[in-house]
Design a protein around this motif. Structure first.
Motif, short mmCIF file in Angstrom:
data_model
loop_
_atom_site.label_atom_id
_atom_site.label_comp_id
_atom_site.label_asym_id
_atom_site.label_seq_id
_atom_site.Cartn_x
_atom_site.Cartn_y
_atom_site.Cartn_z
N VAL A 88 3.36 51.05 16.20
CA VAL A 88 2.97 50.01 17.16
C VAL A 88 1.72 49.28 16.66
CG1 VAL A 88 2.18 49.56 19.51
CG2 VAL A 88 4.02 51.21 19.12
N ILE A 89 0.74 50.06 16.17
CA ILE A 89 -0.47 49.45 15.61
C ILE A 89 -0.11 48.59 14.41
CG2 ILE A 89 -2.63 49.96 14.41
CD1 ILE A 89 -2.90 52.44 16.18
N TRP A 90 0.77 49.09 13.55
CA TRP A 90 1.21 48.35 12.36
C TRP A 90 1.85 47.02 12.77
CZ3 TRP A 90 5.79 46.43 10.45
CH2 TRP A 90 5.86 46.15 9.09
N THR A 127 -0.24 40.86 20.62
CA THR A 127 -0.81 42.09 20.06
C THR A 127 -1.51 42.90 21.14
OG1 THR A 127 -1.13 40.98 17.94
CG2 THR A 127 -2.37 43.01 18.31
N ALA A 128 -2.25 42.22 22.02
CA ALA A 128 -2.94 42.91 23.11
C ALA A 128 -1.94 43.64 24.01
CB ALA A 128 -3.76 41.90 23.92
N LEU A 129 -0.81 43.01 24.28
CA LEU A 129 0.19 43.63 25.15
C LEU A 129 0.82 44.85 24.47
CD1 LEU A 129 1.90 40.45 26.67
CD2 LEU A 129 0.27 42.02 27.77
N LEU A 130 1.05 44.78 23.16
CA LEU A 130 1.56 45.94 22.43
C LEU A 130 0.61 47.12 22.57
CD1 LEU A 130 2.87 44.37 19.07
CD2 LEU A 130 4.25 45.45 20.85
N ILE A 131 -0.68 46.85 22.42
CA ILE A 131 -1.69 47.91 22.55
C ILE A 131 -1.74 48.44 23.98
CG2 ILE A 131 -4.17 48.40 22.38
CD1 ILE A 131 -4.23 46.18 20.18
#
Length: 451
Positions: A18-20, A180-184
Motif C-alpha cells: 500500500v505504501i509502495w 495517496t492520503a486516502l490509501l494511507i
C-alpha cells in the motif's frame, strides 16, 4: 522468471505494498513542481530572477519539512505525519492554482515545499518498522524503482496536461496527493514502536498494529525484527539526549551522511549544470530531454535486477563502486562534444546511482535506533536539500570560470567519496554489529492478529 519475480517481490507485507502504491501514485502525479518555473514566468508573468527566488523558497520549505517530518513521525506517529502532510499539500496546491497576489504565491510555494518534504522520513521509517531486516534491501530497491517509475510518468503526463491548462496541472497534482492520503488512511496502520510515557510524546499504545505486521512478516522470513527494546510493560527506555542532536552527534552516521551528500551533489548536476553544458556544445533542449528520459528508462528496466547482483557484496564496496562509476561518468564529460557521448556518460553514472540505492537505504535502517528512526531519516534526507542548493550555486560559478573543466572536479569529488566509503566501511560495520547485538537482547512486543 517466476522464481526471479518471487525473489524480487515476494514476502513483503500488504501494508508495504500500500505504501509502495502510494509512493508511485504520488510521484506520477507530482508534476506541479516540475513546471513551477514555467507557470510563474508564463501565466503569472514574473521575471525569471523573481521566479527563481520563489522556487528557491520551495527548497527552503522542503528542508524544514524534512526535519519537521522526522520529528513528528517519531513523536506523533508515521501514519499521522503522512496524513497531515498529504492532506495539507493537496489543499495548498489548490490554493496555489487560484492565488493571484505575489505574496500569496510565495507563501504557498514555500508551504508546499514544507508539506512535500515531510513524508520522506515517515515513509522510510514506516517501511523499516514493518519489514524484517533480511527483506529490507528488496523493499528499498522496489521503493526506489517506484519513485523513478512515477517520476518518468510524471514527465510524460505533465507535458500533455500543461498544454491544456496550468490550472488542470495543479488540480491533477492535488488529486493524486489526495488519493495517496486516502490509501494511507484506509490501509496503513500506525507502526511507530512503543514508547514509555513522557518520552517523545508518543502514545503508549501506538504501533500495536505495525508491530503485529512486522512480527508476522518476520516469522515468514524466519528472522527476527529490530523492534526496539522493551521492558516488562512493553515500553522503550529513552536513549540519552534522544532527538535530532543524537543523530548529529553520531560520528559514524554523520560520516555516512557526509559521503551521501557528495553523491547527491554529483547527481544534482543533472538538473543544474548538465543542461548548460549541453547547450554550450550546441545540443538542442530536446537532446537533454532524451538523456533524462533514457536515464529514467534505465532505472525502470534495470533496478529490479540490482539486489541479485550485490546480494553477497559488502555494502561499503558496492557504494565505492557506485561512486567510482559516477566519477567516471561525470568526469568524462570534460571531453564531451556530441549527444552520443553525453548519452554514453549518462549510462555510466546512472548505473552507479542504481547500485547505490539499496545499500544506502539498508545502511540507514541499520544505523538508526528504532526509537528515533525517523529523525535519523530526516537528517539523511537533508543531503538532497543541501545538494539542490550547492550544485547550482557552486557549480554555476565553476562553470562560468572553468567551463568543461568543471566536470573534472566532479569526477574528483566522486573519487573522494569512493575512497571515503572504503575507509568508513569497517567502523560502520562494527556499529551495525553492535546495534544488532543490542536488538537481539531486546524482547519485541509483537501481536499476532494481523497478517
Amino acid at each position: 522468471m517466476r522464481a526471479w519475480l518471487r525473489a524480487t517481490t515476494g514476502g513483503l507485507s500488504r501494508t508495504y505494498w500500500v505504501i509502495w502504491a502510494g509512493i508511485l501514485v504520488n510521484r506520477a502525479g507530482g508534476f506541479a513542481v516540475l513546471f513551477l518555473s514555467l507557470y510563474l514566468t508564463g501565466p503569472r508573468h514574473l521575471a525569471p530572477a523573481l521566479a527563481g527566488t520563489i522556487v528557491g523558497g520551495y527548497g527552503i520549505g522542503a528542508a524544514g519539512g524534512t526535519l519537521l517530518g522526522g520529528v513528528l513521525a517519531d513523536r506523533w506517529g508515521r501514519r499521522r505525519t503522512l496524513l497531515l502532510a498529504h492532506f495539507a499539500c493537496a489543499a495548498l496546491l489548490l490554493a496555489l492554482a487560484t492565488a493571484s497576489g505575489l505574496v500569496t504565491i510565495t507563501v504557498c510555494v514555500a508551504l508546499i515545499g514544507l508539506a512535500q518534504g515531510m513524508p520522506g522520513p515517515a515513509f522510510v521509517a514506516a517501511i523499516i518498522d514493518i519489514t524484517p531486516e533480511a527483506a529490507r534491501p528488496r523493499a528499498f530497491n522496489l521503493q526506489f524503482w517506484a519513485f523513478n517509475l512515477g517520476l518518468a510518468a510524471a514527465g510524460l503526463i505533465a507535458g500533455a496536461v500543461a498544454r491544456l491548462s496550468f490550472l488542470l496541472l495543479f488540480v491533477s497534482d492535488a488529486a493524486t496527493t489526495l488519493a495517496t492520503a486516502l490509501l494511507i488512511l484506509l490501509w496503513v496502520p500506525e507502526s511507530l514502536p512503543r514508547t514509555g510515557a513522557g518520552w517523545g510524546g508518543a502514545e503508549q499504545g501506538s504501533a500495536e498494529q505495525g508491530s503485529a505486521e512486522q512480527g508476522s512478516a518476520a516469522r515468514e522470513h524466519g528472522s527476527g525484527t529490530d523492534g526496539a527494546r522493551t521492558d516488562g510493560a512493553g515500553a522503550l527506555p529513552a536513549p540519552a539526549r534522544a532527538g535530532i542532536r543524537t543523530a548529529l552527534s553520531d560520528r559514524v552516521f554523520m560520516t555516512f551522511v557526509g559521503l551521501s551528500l557528495l553523491q547527491a551533489v554529483l547527481y544534482a548536476q543533472n538538473s543544474t549544470i548538465l543542461p548548460l553544458s549541453m547547450a554550450a556544445d550546441h545540443i538542442a533542449p530536446s537532446g537533454y530531454g532524451l538523456l533524462m528520459s533514457m536515464a529514467g528508462l534505465l532505472i525502470v528496466l534495470g533496478q529490479l535486477f540490482v539486489p541479485a547482483l550485490i546480494r553477497r557484496r559488502l555494502k561499503g564496496s558496492v557504494l565505492a563502486l557506485s561512486l567510482a562509476s559516477m566519477a567516471v561518468g561525470y568526469g568524462a564529460l570534460t571531453l564531451a562534444g556530441s549527444l552520443g557521448f553525453y548519452l554514453a556518460c549518462a549510462t555510466v553514472w546512472t548505473a552507479g546511482a542504481m547500485l547505490a540505492a539499496p545499500p544506502n537505504a539498508t545502511i540507514m535502517s541499520e544505523l538508526a535506533p528504532a526509537q528515533i528512526r525517523a529523525r535519523y531519516q530526516a537528517v539523511f534526507y537533508l543531503t538532497f536539500s543541501l545538494a539542490s542548493f550547492i550544485a547550482p550555486a557552486l557549480g554555476g560559478i565553476r562553470w562560468q570560470y572553468l567551463g568543461s573543466w568543471h566536470w573534472l572536479l566532479c569526477g574528483a569529488l566522486g573519487l573522494i567519496a569512493c575512497v571515503g566509503h572504503l575507509a568508513a566501511s569497517p567502523a560502520r560495520e562494527r556499529q551495525v554489529v553492535l546495534r544488532g547485538a543490542q536488538r537481539a537482547d531486546s524482547r519485541p512486543d509483537l501481536i499476532d492478529n494481523l497478517s
